[in-house]
Design an enzyme around this catalytic site. Structure first.
Site, short mmCIF file in Angstrom:
data_model
loop_
_atom_site.label_atom_id
_atom_site.label_comp_id
_atom_site.label_asym_id
_atom_site.label_seq_id
_atom_site.Cartn_x
_atom_site.Cartn_y
_atom_site.Cartn_z
CD GLU A 1 1.62 6.40 11.15
OE1 GLU A 1 2.42 5.53 10.83
OE2 GLU A 1 1.86 7.25 12.04
CE LYS B 1 -5.95 5.84 13.17
NZ LYS B 1 -4.93 6.39 12.36
N GLY C 1 0.84 -1.21 0.00
CA GLY C 1 0.00 0.00 0.00
C GLY C 1 0.87 1.25 0.00
CB CYS D 1 -9.14 8.82 9.52
SG CYS D 1 -7.74 8.04 8.73
C1 UDX Z 1 -4.75 4.61 5.09
C2 UDX Z 1 -5.06 3.44 5.97
O1 UDX Z 1 -4.37 2.38 5.55
C3 UDX Z 1 -6.52 3.38 6.19
O2 UDX Z 1 -6.90 2.28 6.92
C4 UDX Z 1 -6.78 4.57 6.97
O3 UDX Z 1 -8.02 4.57 7.58
C5 UDX Z 1 -6.62 5.74 6.06
O4 UDX Z 1 -5.31 5.76 5.66
P1 UDX Z 1 -4.32 5.52 2.83
O5 UDX Z 1 -2.86 5.29 2.82
O6 UDX Z 1 -4.81 6.89 3.12
O7 UDX Z 1 -5.02 4.51 3.83
O8 UDX Z 1 -5.06 4.94 1.58
P2 UDX Z 1 -4.73 5.15 0.07
O9 UDX Z 1 -4.03 6.44 -0.13
O10 UDX Z 1 -5.99 4.83 -0.63
O11 UDX Z 1 -3.65 3.99 -0.22
C6 UDX Z 1 -3.89 2.63 -0.18
C7 UDX Z 1 -3.06 1.96 -1.28
O12 UDX Z 1 -3.18 0.55 -1.15
C8 UDX Z 1 -3.50 2.31 -2.71
O13 UDX Z 1 -2.41 2.87 -3.41
C9 UDX Z 1 -3.94 0.98 -3.30
O14 UDX Z 1 -3.63 0.84 -4.67
C10 UDX Z 1 -3.15 -0.01 -2.46
N1 UDX Z 1 -3.69 -1.37 -2.44
C11 UDX Z 1 -5.00 -1.59 -2.14
C12 UDX Z 1 -2.85 -2.45 -2.72
O15 UDX Z 1 -1.67 -2.27 -3.02
N2 UDX Z 1 -3.36 -3.71 -2.66
C13 UDX Z 1 -4.66 -3.97 -2.38
O16 UDX Z 1 -5.06 -5.13 -2.36
C14 UDX Z 1 -5.50 -2.87 -2.11
C1 UDX Z 2 -6.61 12.50 11.46
C2 UDX Z 2 -5.94 12.37 12.81
O1 UDX Z 2 -5.61 13.67 13.32
C3 UDX Z 2 -4.70 11.49 12.73
O2 UDX Z 2 -4.14 11.30 14.02
C4 UDX Z 2 -5.10 10.15 12.13
O3 UDX Z 2 -4.00 9.31 11.99
C5 UDX Z 2 -5.77 10.34 10.78
O4 UDX Z 2 -6.90 11.22 10.93
P1 UDX Z 2 -6.22 13.95 9.29
O5 UDX Z 2 -7.54 13.41 8.85
O6 UDX Z 2 -5.08 13.90 8.35
O7 UDX Z 2 -5.73 13.20 10.61
O8 UDX Z 2 -6.42 15.47 9.67
P2 UDX Z 2 -6.81 16.31 10.97
O9 UDX Z 2 -5.80 17.36 11.16
O10 UDX Z 2 -7.10 15.46 12.13
O11 UDX Z 2 -8.15 17.04 10.48
C6 UDX Z 2 -9.33 16.33 10.17
C7 UDX Z 2 -10.43 17.29 9.78
O12 UDX Z 2 -10.87 18.07 10.88
C8 UDX Z 2 -10.01 18.30 8.70
O13 UDX Z 2 -11.05 18.48 7.78
C9 UDX Z 2 -9.77 19.57 9.48
O14 UDX Z 2 -9.92 20.73 8.71
C10 UDX Z 2 -10.84 19.45 10.56
N1 UDX Z 2 -10.50 20.23 11.77
C11 UDX Z 2 -9.43 19.89 12.53
C12 UDX Z 2 -11.32 21.30 12.13
O15 UDX Z 2 -12.29 21.63 11.44
N2 UDX Z 2 -11.01 21.99 13.28
C13 UDX Z 2 -9.95 21.68 14.07
O16 UDX Z 2 -9.74 22.36 15.09
C14 UDX Z 2 -9.12 20.60 13.68
#
Ligand code: UDX
Ligand code: UDX
Length: 479
Positions: free
Chosen positions: A171, A226, A12, A282
């Site tokens: 993560e 998580k 991934g 997430c």
């Molecule tokens: C991650 C976490 O893994 C997910 O559980 C979390 O909640 C959000 O962040 P993320 O890295 O953001 O996912 O996802 P994405 O950017 O979609 O990347 C996943 C990758 O896995 C893709 O590039 C996809 O092609 C790859 N993949 C998927 C494989 O290589 N094999 C598979 O069977 C399925």
């Molecule tokens: C989140 C978690 O923070 C991280 O720990 C986890 O691993 C993945 O999910 P991310 O989704 O990348 O990370 O961004 P984050 O900074 O948490 O913001 C999430 C959303 O909330 C964004 O749309 C952001 O704009 C919003 N946000 C955040 C607000 O509207 N107000 C705030 O004060 C903080």
């Protein structure tokens, strides 16, 4: 038994896998890190000579890739070979919410994780530590373990001699600050039972993370921590957005309220920014997972409690599009509106679950013509998210003749062109450059009466008002 890990494979190459492995490679030059993915296009982008073309935009990532790629960090589609070489395999594939079947709309679809577990079972050699990096429902480790063990039991293949340990290592990186979050984590969480495996993973992190920040728990606590961490953060955002709506109704200012409550050390000041509603891959997914899990165990009140965090977020996003329409005399049909920001937050090109998607869709449905600006999101992605293709001809049409093109949109890098003859500007992502706009200049281009809707509270209120523009600021009832 203490074995030094020398070869890692990560399945991934996404927002989590790519940056996480890049930092491990950077901090551990003695470890060979192979990132594999089924998506060839994505792998080619990771291997691109032009570092601006990396599939993930993260401040600082390009420098690390420059230092490590082709040294001890490699990106490829050779899934079979790289699993075979690895002593440790991270599973970092996406886990979307199920769209059909049992748990549709709430439970995570584990088909990719299961497919990866089967690949690892098939190709691994010797003892292999399998790490869940993807956010997963509690007890997924058990599923992975069963797949791995059953393969050994029933296969006639040589690989059946492989042995496995499964750990959870969620993560906590946030997009836009991923590199700093990875390099200086608040904590690293390792869930599992087997001491050998836990030590092997701890050793890797201890190359740069102080030992007291590496926490060990049982595997289920780690998986649940998580989900809980994201649920608590999302709950704070929904809480402050709910109070923001009340501030708007009562003449209070949510920033002042947030400052006042944030100085209470029990509450703390972070994650209290009112905005257009949380997005990202997430928060929604993880809460819905928690909801599903609670229902599964018969805890209906617990499920209802968390579900409201998501429904309030949806309501809040639609509330913003409704108030734009209301302030533009009840109709936006044939009106040009400039959208500033499409990413779900600043400093990322990620649009997953971005509030901009719902808000723009609502406005297009109402017949608005949107000129969308975002420094990092490409128009092809916006087309996918809005389910409407970009209409590039809009750019060549005199702005006073645009009204014929209701319900269409185009991207526009130049803010003056995007604002020209527009009735409103809506700020949806807090990109730094939007706080530096010359409102005098922009105001002169807009059709009057003109509005600025600041859903991020990042623009200079005094300058906007001095430029004869009407202003709405999220959570501020005192303008
Ligand atoms: C991650 C976490 O893994 C997910 O559980 C979390 O909640 C959000 O962040 P993320 O890295 O953001 O996912 O996802 P994405 O950017 O979609 O990347 C996943 C990758 O896995 C893709 O590039 C996809 O092609 C790859 N993949 C998927 C494989 O290589 N094999 C598979 O069977 C399925
Ligand atoms: C989140 C978690 O923070 C991280 O720990 C986890 O691993 C993945 O999910 P991310 O989704 O990348 O990370 O961004 P984050 O900074 O948490 O913001 C999430 C959303 O909330 C964004 O749309 C952001 O704009 C919003 N946000 C955040 C607000 O509207 N107000 C705030 O004060 C903080």
């Amino acid at each position: 038994m203490r074995t030094q890990i020398k070869n890692i494979c990560c399945i991934g190459a996404g927002y989590v896998g790519g940056p996480t492995m890049a930092v491990i490679a950077d901090k551990c030059p003695h470890i060979k890190v192979n990132v594999v993915d089924i998506n060839l296009e994505r792998i080619e982008a990771w291997n691109s000579d032009d570092l601006n073309k990396l599939p993930v935009f993260e401040p600082g990532l390009d420098e690390i890739i420059k230092r490590t790629r082709c040294k001890n960090l490699n990106f490829s589609c050779d899934i079979e070979e790289k699993i075979r070489e690895a002593q440790m395999v991270f599973i970092s594939v996406n886990t979307p919410t199920k769209i059909k079947g049992v748990g549709a709309g709430q439970a995570s679809d584990l088909k990719y994780v299961e497919a990866c577990a089967r690949q690892v079972a098939k190709y691994a050699k010797g003892h292999t530590i399998v790490i869940e990096k993807s956010t997963l429902p509690v007890k997924t480790a058990e599923v992975i373990k069963t797949i791995l063990e059953d393969y050994q039991m029933f296969s006639t293949n040589d690989n059946a001699k492989a042995t496995f340990d499964v750990l959870s290592n969620p993560e906590f990186l946030a997009e836009g600050t991923a590199i700093n979050d990875l390099e200086n984590p608040d904590r690293v969480l390792i869930g599992g039972q087997n001491e050998f495996a836990i030590n092997a993973l701890s050793q890797i992190y201890s190359n740069w993370v102080p030992k007291n920040k590496i926490l060990h728990t049982n595997i289920w606590s780690s998986e649940l921590a998580k989900l809980t961490s994201n649920a608590f953060l999302a709950q704070r955002v929904s809480s402050i957005n709910a109070i923001g709506a009340l501030c708007e109704a009562t003449g209070a200012d949510v920033k002042e309220v947030a400052r006042a409550i944030g100085t209470d050390s029990r509450i703390g000041s972070r994650f209290l920014d009112a905005g257009p509603g949380f997005g990202g891959s997430c928060f929604k997914k993880d809460i819905l997972n928690l909801v599903y899990l609670s229902k599964h165990f018969g805890l209906v009140e617990v499920a209802n409690f968390w579900e409201v965090v998501v429904s309030l977020n949806n309501w809040h996003q639609h509330r913003i599009s409704r108030l734009v329409v209301k302030n533009l005399f009840g109709t936006v049909t044939g009106k040009k509106i400039c959208i500033l920001g499409f990413a779900f937050k600043a400093n990322t090109n990620d649009t997953r679950e971005s509030a901009a998607i719902n808000i723009c869709k609502d406005l297009l449905e109402e017949g608005a013509i949107l000129f969308i600006n975002d420094p990092k999101v490409v128009p092809e992605q916006i087309s996918k998210d809005l389910l409407v293709n970009e209409n590039k001809t809009l750019k060549s049409i005199e702005s006073q003749n645009l009204f014929n093109y209701e319900g269409s949109w185009c991207s526009e890098d130049n803010l003056e062109i995007a604002a020209s003859n527009a009735d409103a500007i809506i700020v949806l992502t807090e990109w730094d450059e939007y706080s530096k706009i010359d409102w005098d200049l922009i105001s002169k281009k807009m059709r009057k009466p003109a509005w600025v809707f600041d859903a991020r509270s990042v623009i200079d209120e005094k300058k906007v008002l001095a430029a004869d523009l009407n202003l709405w600021k999220v959570g501020n009832g005192s303008i």
